[in-house]
Design a protein around this motif. Structure first.
Motif, PDB file in Angstrom:
ATOM      1  N   ARG A  52       0.811  -1.223   0.000  1.00  0.00           N
ATOM      2  CA  ARG A  52       0.000   0.000   0.000  1.00  0.00           C
ATOM      3  C   ARG A  52       0.845   1.275   0.000  1.00  0.00           C
ATOM      4  NH1 ARG A  52      -5.246   1.173   0.981  1.00  0.00           N
ATOM      5  NH2 ARG A  52      -5.666   3.250   1.811  1.00  0.00           N
ATOM      6  N   PRO A  53       1.877   1.403   0.851  1.00  0.00           N
ATOM      7  CA  PRO A  53       2.694   2.626   0.816  1.00  0.00           C
ATOM      8  C   PRO A  53       3.410   2.821  -0.526  1.00  0.00           C
ATOM      9  CG  PRO A  53       3.114   1.389   2.833  1.00  0.00           C
ATOM     10  CD  PRO A  53       2.269   0.519   1.953  1.00  0.00           C
ATOM     11  N   PHE A  54       3.807   1.734  -1.159  1.00  0.00           N
ATOM     12  CA  PHE A  54       4.451   1.797  -2.477  1.00  0.00           C
ATOM     13  C   PHE A  54       3.482   2.381  -3.502  1.00  0.00           C
ATOM     14  CE2 PHE A  54       5.142  -0.359  -6.576  1.00  0.00           C
ATOM     15  CZ  PHE A  54       6.438   0.055  -6.873  1.00  0.00           C
ATOM     16  N   TYR A  55       2.250   1.879  -3.517  1.00  0.00           N
ATOM     17  CA  TYR A  55       1.249   2.383  -4.463  1.00  0.00           C
ATOM     18  C   TYR A  55       0.891   3.836  -4.173  1.00  0.00           C
ATOM     19  CZ  TYR A  55       0.618  -2.593  -5.480  1.00  0.00           C
ATOM     20  OH  TYR A  55       0.814  -3.905  -5.806  1.00  0.00           O
ATOM     21  N   LEU A  56       0.699   4.168  -2.908  1.00  0.00           N
ATOM     22  CA  LEU A  56       0.363   5.553  -2.552  1.00  0.00           C
ATOM     23  C   LEU A  56       1.466   6.516  -2.972  1.00  0.00           C
ATOM     24  CD1 LEU A  56      -1.269   5.065   0.949  1.00  0.00           C
ATOM     25  CD2 LEU A  56      -2.378   6.013  -1.083  1.00  0.00           C
ATOM     26  N   GLU A  57       2.702   6.159  -2.713  1.00  0.00           N
ATOM     27  CA  GLU A  57       3.820   7.032  -3.092  1.00  0.00           C
ATOM     28  C   GLU A  57       3.846   7.260  -4.597  1.00  0.00           C
ATOM     29  OE1 GLU A  57       8.699   7.181  -2.928  1.00  0.00           O
ATOM     30  OE2 GLU A  57       7.658   5.577  -1.896  1.00  0.00           O
ATOM     31  N   TYR A  58       3.671   6.202  -5.360  1.00  0.00           N
ATOM     32  CA  TYR A  58       3.686   6.305  -6.822  1.00  0.00           C
ATOM     33  C   TYR A  58       2.536   7.177  -7.315  1.00  0.00           C
ATOM     34  CZ  TYR A  58       3.513   4.966 -11.733  1.00  0.00           C
ATOM     35  OH  TYR A  58       3.492   5.002 -13.107  1.00  0.00           O
ATOM     36  N   LEU A  59       1.333   6.918  -6.838  1.00  0.00           N
ATOM     37  CA  LEU A  59       0.170   7.673  -7.294  1.00  0.00           C
ATOM     38  C   LEU A  59       0.261   9.143  -6.914  1.00  0.00           C
ATOM     39  CD1 LEU A  59      -2.502   4.970  -6.447  1.00  0.00           C
ATOM     40  CD2 LEU A  59      -1.815   5.702  -8.748  1.00  0.00           C
ATOM     41  N   ARG A  60       0.738   9.419  -5.712  1.00  0.00           N
ATOM     42  CA  ARG A  60       0.891  10.819  -5.286  1.00  0.00           C
ATOM     43  C   ARG A  60       1.976  11.524  -6.086  1.00  0.00           C
ATOM     44  NH1 ARG A  60       0.267   9.072   0.954  1.00  0.00           N
ATOM     45  NH2 ARG A  60      -2.002   9.259   1.069  1.00  0.00           N
ATOM     46  N   LYS A  61       3.049  10.815  -6.366  1.00  0.00           N
ATOM     47  CA  LYS A  61       4.147  11.403  -7.146  1.00  0.00           C
ATOM     48  C   LYS A  61       3.655  11.845  -8.521  1.00  0.00           C
ATOM     49  CE  LYS A  61       8.545  10.113  -9.265  1.00  0.00           C
ATOM     50  NZ  LYS A  61       9.467   9.008  -9.500  1.00  0.00           N
ATOM     51  N   HIS A  62       2.739  11.082  -9.102  1.00  0.00           N
ATOM     52  CA  HIS A  62       2.222  11.385 -10.434  1.00  0.00           C
ATOM     53  C   HIS A  62       0.874  12.100 -10.398  1.00  0.00           C
ATOM     54  CE1 HIS A  62       5.456   9.325 -12.470  1.00  0.00           C
ATOM     55  NE2 HIS A  62       5.352   8.375 -11.567  1.00  0.00           N
ATOM     56  N   ASP A  63       0.462  12.519  -9.194  1.00  0.00           N
ATOM     57  CA  ASP A  63      -0.783  13.260  -9.005  1.00  0.00           C
ATOM     58  C   ASP A  63      -1.990  12.548  -9.630  1.00  0.00           C
ATOM     59  OD1 ASP A  63      -2.129  15.399  -7.855  1.00  0.00           O
ATOM     60  OD2 ASP A  63      -2.111  16.539  -9.728  1.00  0.00           O
ATOM     61  N   VAL A  64      -2.042  11.232  -9.427  1.00  0.00           N
ATOM     62  CA  VAL A  64      -3.153  10.428  -9.934  1.00  0.00           C
ATOM     63  C   VAL A  64      -4.269  10.458  -8.905  1.00  0.00           C
ATOM     64  CG1 VAL A  64      -3.884   8.128 -10.674  1.00  0.00           C
ATOM     65  CG2 VAL A  64      -1.573   8.935 -11.208  1.00  0.00           C
ATOM     66  N   LYS A  65      -5.466  10.726  -9.357  1.00  0.00           N
ATOM     67  CA  LYS A  65      -6.647  10.761  -8.504  1.00  0.00           C
ATOM     68  C   LYS A  65      -7.602   9.673  -8.952  1.00  0.00           C
ATOM     69  CE  LYS A  65      -5.344  14.584  -6.501  1.00  0.00           C
ATOM     70  NZ  LYS A  65      -4.195  14.364  -5.675  1.00  0.00           N
ATOM     71  N   PRO A  66      -8.361   9.106  -8.014  1.00  0.00           N
ATOM     72  CA  PRO A  66      -9.357   8.099  -8.422  1.00  0.00           C
ATOM     73  C   PRO A  66     -10.492   8.758  -9.188  1.00  0.00           C
ATOM     74  CG  PRO A  66      -9.535   8.560  -6.082  1.00  0.00           C
ATOM     75  CD  PRO A  66      -8.341   9.324  -6.581  1.00  0.00           C
ATOM     76  N   ARG A  67     -11.101   7.978 -10.039  1.00  0.00           N
ATOM     77  CA  ARG A  67     -12.264   8.490 -10.775  1.00  0.00           C
ATOM     78  C   ARG A  67     -13.446   8.584  -9.833  1.00  0.00           C
ATOM     79  NH1 ARG A  67     -11.992   5.476 -16.598  1.00  0.00           N
ATOM     80  NH2 ARG A  67      -9.997   6.399 -17.172  1.00  0.00           N
ATOM     81  N   SER A  68     -14.239   9.587 -10.018  1.00  0.00           N
ATOM     82  CA  SER A  68     -15.452   9.750  -9.191  1.00  0.00           C
ATOM     83  C   SER A  68     -16.440   8.663  -9.572  1.00  0.00           C
ATOM     84  CB  SER A  68     -16.085  11.105  -9.430  1.00  0.00           C
ATOM     85  OG  SER A  68     -15.174  12.114  -9.076  1.00  0.00           O
ATOM     86  N   LYS A  69     -17.117   8.166  -8.551  1.00  0.00           N
ATOM     87  CA  LYS A  69     -18.100   7.094  -8.800  1.00  0.00           C
ATOM     88  C   LYS A  69     -19.453   7.664  -9.060  1.00  0.00           C
ATOM     89  CE  LYS A  69     -15.581   3.695  -6.223  1.00  0.00           C
ATOM     90  NZ  LYS A  69     -15.579   2.689  -5.196  1.00  0.00           N
TER      91      LYS A  69
END
Length: 113
Positions: free
Chosen positions: A96-113
């Protein structure tokens, strides 16, 4: 890094304050995995997959999957099947910390449901 005092909690970094409303936090580890893998595929981010393959044996060992970790260390090809499994169960929680770091680094946001 600028430090500010939080209400009755002592110093709080300004970067920690910005993550309070992080839309990634409520996502499950499986969802974080899927989002990170999807982003990396779309952007042909080979480095992400290489880094995932490097940390995966430690996560598998931490999850008690010692046979998987040993096989992955012995054969790099074993890793490719594990990329999908890296989003499941305790292995996903440990990554989980690996994925969070990667997503935050690339400013990826989840799609709204």
């Amino acid at each position: 890094m600028e430090l500010r005092r939080g209400p009755e909690r002592g110093p709080v970094s300004s970067s920690a304050m910005t993550q309070v409303d992080d839309p990634l936090d409520p996502l499950s580890s499986q969802e974080l995995h899927d989002l990170a893998v999807s982003y990396a595929k779309r952007h042909l981010d080979v480095r992400f997959f290489w880094n995932l393959l490097r940390v995966l044996p430690a996560a598998e060992a931490g999850a008690g999957e010692l046979d998987e970790a040993d096989a992955d260390i012995q054969r790099m090809s074993a890793h490719f099947d594990d990329v999908t499994d890296a989003g499941k169960g305790e292995v996903a929680e440990l990554l989980r910390p690996f994925y969070l770091e990667y997503l935050r680094k690339h400013d990826v946001k989840p799609r709204s449901k």
